[in-house]
Motif scaffolding. Structure first.
Motif, PDB file in Angstrom:
ATOM      1  N   ALA A  70       0.864  -1.179   0.000  1.00 22.80           N
ATOM      2  CA  ALA A  70       0.000   0.000   0.000  1.00 22.80           C
ATOM      3  C   ALA A  70       0.905   1.235   0.000  1.00 22.80           C
ATOM      4  CB  ALA A  70      -0.909   0.009   1.227  1.00 22.80           C
ATOM      5  N   TYR A  71       0.645   2.156  -0.911  1.00 21.47           N
ATOM      6  CA  TYR A  71       1.454   3.374  -1.002  1.00 21.47           C
ATOM      7  C   TYR A  71       1.298   4.201   0.271  1.00 21.47           C
ATOM      8  CZ  TYR A  71       2.855   8.064  -2.411  1.00 21.47           C
ATOM      9  OH  TYR A  71       3.447   9.297  -2.469  1.00 21.47           O
ATOM     10  N   LEU A  72       2.421   4.616   0.855  1.00 24.19           N
ATOM     11  CA  LEU A  72       2.422   5.404   2.078  1.00 24.19           C
ATOM     12  C   LEU A  72       2.733   6.877   1.781  1.00 24.19           C
ATOM     13  CD1 LEU A  72       2.223   5.401   5.182  1.00 24.19           C
ATOM     14  CD2 LEU A  72       4.641   4.806   5.251  1.00 24.19           C
ATOM     15  N   ASP A  73       3.936   7.155   1.259  1.00 28.37           N
ATOM     16  CA  ASP A  73       4.308   8.527   0.928  1.00 28.37           C
ATOM     17  C   ASP A  73       5.564   8.537   0.079  1.00 28.37           C
ATOM     18  OD1 ASP A  73       6.394   7.994   2.681  1.00 28.37           O
ATOM     19  OD2 ASP A  73       5.836   9.480   4.164  1.00 28.37           O
ATOM     20  N   THR A  74       5.916   9.739  -0.400  1.00 27.48           N
ATOM     21  CA  THR A  74       7.120   9.932  -1.207  1.00 27.48           C
ATOM     22  C   THR A  74       7.921  11.084  -0.634  1.00 27.48           C
ATOM     23  OG1 THR A  74       6.052   9.149  -3.235  1.00 27.48           O
ATOM     24  CG2 THR A  74       8.006  10.514  -3.510  1.00 27.48           C
ATOM     25  N   VAL A  75       9.224  10.884  -0.509  1.00 29.41           N
ATOM     26  CA  VAL A  75      10.151  11.935  -0.101  1.00 29.41           C
ATOM     27  C   VAL A  75      10.960  12.301  -1.345  1.00 29.41           C
ATOM     28  CG1 VAL A  75      12.065  12.562   1.411  1.00 29.41           C
ATOM     29  CG2 VAL A  75      10.276  10.994   2.235  1.00 29.41           C
ATOM     30  N   ASN A  93       9.704  24.465  -7.567  1.00 32.98           N
ATOM     31  CA  ASN A  93       9.441  23.400  -8.529  1.00 32.98           C
ATOM     32  C   ASN A  93       8.004  22.902  -8.458  1.00 32.98           C
ATOM     33  OD1 ASN A  93      12.135  23.622  -9.022  1.00 32.98           O
ATOM     34  ND2 ASN A  93      12.659  21.513  -8.548  1.00 32.98           N
ATOM     35  N   LEU A  94       7.507  22.440  -9.603  1.00 35.20           N
ATOM     36  CA  LEU A  94       6.240  21.716  -9.633  1.00 35.20           C
ATOM     37  C   LEU A  94       6.555  20.268  -9.292  1.00 35.20           C
ATOM     38  CD1 LEU A  94       4.408  23.019 -12.833  1.00 35.20           C
ATOM     39  CD2 LEU A  94       3.842  23.487 -10.458  1.00 35.20           C
ATOM     40  N   ILE A  95       5.926  19.733  -8.256  1.00 31.69           N
ATOM     41  CA  ILE A  95       6.190  18.370  -7.796  1.00 31.69           C
ATOM     42  C   ILE A  95       4.863  17.677  -7.552  1.00 31.69           C
ATOM     43  CG2 ILE A  95       7.190  16.956  -5.952  1.00 31.69           C
ATOM     44  CD1 ILE A  95       9.198  19.212  -5.452  1.00 31.69           C
ATOM     45  N   SER A  96       4.773  16.436  -8.007  1.00 33.47           N
ATOM     46  CA  SER A  96       3.568  15.651  -7.783  1.00 33.47           C
ATOM     47  C   SER A  96       3.945  14.191  -7.586  1.00 33.47           C
ATOM     48  CB  SER A  96       2.625  15.794  -8.985  1.00 33.47           C
ATOM     49  OG  SER A  96       1.538  14.913  -8.867  1.00 33.47           O
ATOM     50  N   ALA A  97       3.322  13.554  -6.597  1.00 33.50           N
ATOM     51  CA  ALA A  97       3.427  12.115  -6.382  1.00 33.50           C
ATOM     52  C   ALA A  97       2.026  11.648  -6.034  1.00 33.50           C
ATOM     53  CB  ALA A  97       4.411  11.800  -5.261  1.00 33.50           C
ATOM     54  N   SER A  98       1.370  10.977  -6.972  1.00 37.95           N
ATOM     55  CA  SER A  98      -0.025  10.593  -6.740  1.00 37.95           C
ATOM     56  C   SER A  98      -0.345   9.277  -7.425  1.00 37.95           C
ATOM     57  CB  SER A  98      -0.964  11.688  -7.246  1.00 37.95           C
ATOM     58  OG  SER A  98      -0.788  11.881  -8.636  1.00 37.95           O
ATOM     59  N   LEU A  99      -1.288   8.552  -6.810  1.00 39.37           N
ATOM     60  CA  LEU A  99      -1.765   7.311  -7.402  1.00 39.37           C
ATOM     61  C   LEU A  99      -2.717   7.653  -8.543  1.00 39.37           C
ATOM     62  CD1 LEU A  99      -2.469   5.173  -4.218  1.00 39.37           C
ATOM     63  CD2 LEU A  99      -0.643   4.830  -5.876  1.00 39.37           C
ATOM     64  N   LEU A 130      12.363   8.869  -2.719  1.00 38.14           N
ATOM     65  CA  LEU A 130      12.272   7.656  -1.904  1.00 38.14           C
ATOM     66  C   LEU A 130      10.786   7.407  -1.694  1.00 38.14           C
ATOM     67  CD1 LEU A 130      13.982   5.574  -0.253  1.00 38.14           C
ATOM     68  CD2 LEU A 130      13.500   7.004   1.735  1.00 38.14           C
ATOM     69  N   VAL A 131      10.314   6.262  -2.191  1.00 34.23           N
ATOM     70  CA  VAL A 131       8.894   5.922  -2.121  1.00 34.23           C
ATOM     71  C   VAL A 131       8.705   4.872  -1.031  1.00 34.23           C
ATOM     72  CG1 VAL A 131       6.895   5.082  -3.409  1.00 34.23           C
ATOM     73  CG2 VAL A 131       8.673   6.395  -4.586  1.00 34.23           C
ATOM     74  N   ASN A 132       7.790   5.147  -0.110  1.00 37.11           N
ATOM     75  CA  ASN A 132       7.549   4.251   1.026  1.00 37.11           C
ATOM     76  C   ASN A 132       6.213   3.540   0.873  1.00 37.11           C
ATOM     77  OD1 ASN A 132       9.926   5.032   2.599  1.00 37.11           O
ATOM     78  ND2 ASN A 132       8.909   7.006   2.750  1.00 37.11           N
TER      79      ASN A 132
END
Length: 198
Positions: A70-75, A93-99, A130-132
């Motif tokens: 299960a995706y937790l978070d991204t650093v 910066n434009l930053i996105s980490a999403s399902l 780093l993806v947790n």
């Protein structure tokens, strides 16, 4: 992030006919591992320190088995170097980490640093993110990284190959999770009692 802006940026990058240098993306286990959390490092190498090409944007998809993880978070950024797409740590910066769907994590970053600064100051090898994950089910599982786009400091396409990582996911038994939680609560209460004024 504005999805229309992202689509326009991707289209412009894909229409760019020139391809700059080759880079290498790699997946590896992060240094912070436990039985309940799996950390996956996404790194880039093959750039040239102090000269072009430097990385200014990436759009990646990380595929994983949603029945096991299960995706937790991204650093975002490198643990030692910081965010190498934001060399002055300006935070623009434009930053996105999403399902984007179950089992598919989209990672996107676009740098607004000056191309000359990126080329001069960016390291040749660094961690992008780093993806947790929380481990849901034991067993071997594979993560696959695909590349939608990579761009150098001038906005021209960088080439790299997709990456894969197979890991053995081992969750903590529920009884150990409850015991560990209880011990942490006891420790916290003892510390709070020790701090109270006499």
């Amino acid at each position: 992030m504005n999805s229309m802006f992202r689509r326009v940026w991707l289209l412009a990058l894909l229409l760019s006919s020139a391809t700059a240098a080759n880079a290498a993306l790699e997946l590896s286990l992060g240094s912070r591992q436990s039985a309940a959390v799996l950390s996956v490092s996404i790194a880039i190498s093959g750039l040239e320190a102090g000269i072009a090409p430097a990385l200014s944007a990436y759009d990646l998809d990380l595929y994983f088995d949603a029945s096991r993880l299960a995706y937790l978070d991204t650093v975002v950024g490198d643990g030692q170097l910081g965010d190498e797409l934001d060399v002055f740590d300006a935070g623009n910066n434009l930053i996105s980490a999403s399902l984007s769907q179950p089992g598919r994590l989209n990672l996107f970053e676009l740098s607004f640093d000056d191309p000359a600064d990126l080329n001069a100051l960016q390291a040749d090898t660094f961690r992008l993110a780093l993806v947790n994950f929380v481990v849901l089910q034991a067993g071997e599982t594979t993560l696959d990284l695909t590349i939608n786009a990579l761009a150098d400091a001038d906005g021209e396409a960088l080439s790299a190959s997709p990456a894969s990582l197979t890991v053995a996911a081992v969750p903590l038994p529920p009884s150990l999770v409850m015991m560990a939680t209880g011990l942490m609560l006891l420790y916290t209460r003892r510390r709070e009692r020790g701090r109270q004024p006499a």
